[in-house]
Motif scaffolding. Sequence first.
Motif, mmCIF file in Angstrom:
data_model
loop_
_atom_site.group_PDB
_atom_site.id
_atom_site.type_symbol
_atom_site.label_atom_id
_atom_site.label_comp_id
_atom_site.label_asym_id
_atom_site.label_seq_id
_atom_site.Cartn_x
_atom_site.Cartn_y
_atom_site.Cartn_z
ATOM 1 N N VAL A 128 0.833 -1.206 0.000
ATOM 2 C CA VAL A 128 0.000 0.000 0.000
ATOM 3 C C VAL A 128 0.866 1.255 0.000
ATOM 4 N N ILE A 129 1.935 1.243 0.798
ATOM 5 C CA ILE A 129 2.818 2.412 0.874
ATOM 6 C C ILE A 129 3.495 2.655 -0.475
ATOM 7 N N GLY A 130 3.996 1.575 -1.097
ATOM 8 C CA GLY A 130 4.639 1.747 -2.399
ATOM 9 C C GLY A 130 3.682 2.253 -3.456
ATOM 10 N N ALA A 131 2.456 1.732 -3.442
ATOM 11 C CA ALA A 131 1.476 2.207 -4.429
ATOM 12 C C ALA A 131 1.091 3.654 -4.174
ATOM 13 N N ALA A 132 0.961 4.028 -2.899
ATOM 14 C CA ALA A 132 0.605 5.415 -2.587
ATOM 15 C C ALA A 132 1.705 6.379 -3.019
ATOM 16 N N ARG A 133 2.960 5.958 -2.986
ATOM 17 C CA ARG A 133 4.048 6.821 -3.428
ATOM 18 C C ARG A 133 4.080 6.962 -4.944
ATOM 19 N N GLU A 134 3.679 5.919 -5.649
ATOM 20 C CA GLU A 134 3.763 5.945 -7.111
ATOM 21 C C GLU A 134 2.541 6.578 -7.757
ATOM 22 N N ILE A 135 1.381 6.433 -7.130
ATOM 23 C CA ILE A 135 0.145 6.916 -7.747
ATOM 24 C C ILE A 135 0.082 8.436 -7.628
ATOM 25 N N SER A 136 -0.255 9.074 -8.725
ATOM 26 C CA SER A 136 -0.408 10.522 -8.768
ATOM 27 C C SER A 136 -1.730 10.840 -9.443
ATOM 28 N N GLN A 185 -4.652 3.071 -11.429
ATOM 29 C CA GLN A 185 -3.984 1.917 -10.843
ATOM 30 C C GLN A 185 -4.718 1.469 -9.590
ATOM 31 N N ARG A 186 -4.632 0.166 -9.310
ATOM 32 C CA ARG A 186 -5.276 -0.415 -8.139
ATOM 33 C C ARG A 186 -4.308 -1.374 -7.451
#
Length: 465
Positions: free
Chosen positions: A154-162, A168-169
């Motif tokens: 979740v942390i990695g996805a939150a950093r990448e998603i803009s 993205q999911r």
Amino acid sequence: MPSLPRLRSPLSRLTARLAHSALPRRTVRLKLTLLYGALFLLSGAALLTITYLLVLGSNGGSLSGGQPAPDGGGPRAGETGGHSPPVPPPRGRIGESTRDVLPAAAREIMELQRDAVLHDLLVQSAIALGLMSVISIALGWVVSGRILRPLRTVIGAAREISATSLHQRLALEGPSDELKELGDTFDGLLGRLETSFEAQRRFVANASHELRTPLARQRTLGQLALSDPDADVTSLRAAHERILAAGAQQERMIEALLTLARSHAGIEVRRPFDLDRLAREVVAARRTDAEQRRVTLRCALAATVAAGHRPLAERLVINLVDNALRHNEPYGWVEVATADEPGRAVLTVANSGPVVPPSALDQMFQPFQRLGDPRTNKEGLGLGLSIVQAIAVAHDATLAVEARPEGGLVFTIGFPHPPGHQPGPPTDHRQERPPAHRPGPPPGHRKEPSPAHRPGPPPQRRGER
């Protein structure tokens, strides 16, 4: 020679910096690992303490108390107990303990053996406890890492998603536990953000287009008036009147946008107001427009009190009545009604008009969306129902729309009552008697906005109770 305090200051700063850099970051994984290790250490220490006390009591009872054996209770002749010399069996009376009948040397040897056994037990137990504590910390680090792996995802996805990659999911896999629920909730949040950003981009694009059109019209009219060599006072006056009309349209557009933004901002202070009186004032102000359009405007108002922002609620009623008058037919009708229902002050605006397909009901609430051919349907700004929906959401009101099979729409808004509201006796404040025919809820199609646009369930229709 530098003084001692000046030397201590850099040394203390360096020591503090080294100590701070040597400390690991207090992550959740480290906290869980230390918690596991501390719990195991405390549990192991408690277990070993209980075991030591039990062994201590058992040895004390067997070595210092109890009845002698039938053969004397001591070692046999010729046998040795450890490094001690053979001790003859004691010959005491029945009822005396072994400790009392043994010689002093034998009693001292037994005490030494007992102390040695307890010391060995204590040392070996402490060593075993230390080793198992280290092993438990290592296992806790591994287990906590596996448990927290979805959180790292979740942390990695939150950093990448803009804002440009909201499609993205996470799509976490595994058992349906709290972490899986967290991932699904995060995916739902991303979906709502994607919808909101897409609607915002579409709104900005449409607003820019709608604002640019009057500006381009004004510039074109001014250029044509200036380029005409035979321009006279009459033609210049006509050109300026058209420019002023375009400016007035632009002012209405900006005012509507400001109202929409104010509605999205929410309501800080809510005050009670008479919904029936507000609706009566709006109907009285729009009666001349209805006569010019050859539309019958009637009302059936019952006393009811709502809580909220009265100017915004007035704008909601105005937009609904204007929409009903604008999208109507000659010799049609518009009816505005209020009712006091449990927990809600209900406003209903129904009108005749062209048949609206059920698939177009959601489209009506989108900004700058007009039903029909946009080349011929130039009346209105395309923001009226968007403002209605935003004001309803700001008031925590329910919003429902129905398409009548014979043509026209029925809008139902349920405003919340103020705190402590007590429903009074049904009082009729109608200015005119309604005709015998009253448009009821259609038996046909019914379409309501999605739950994302409605703060609560739609109010019950009369006749469905």
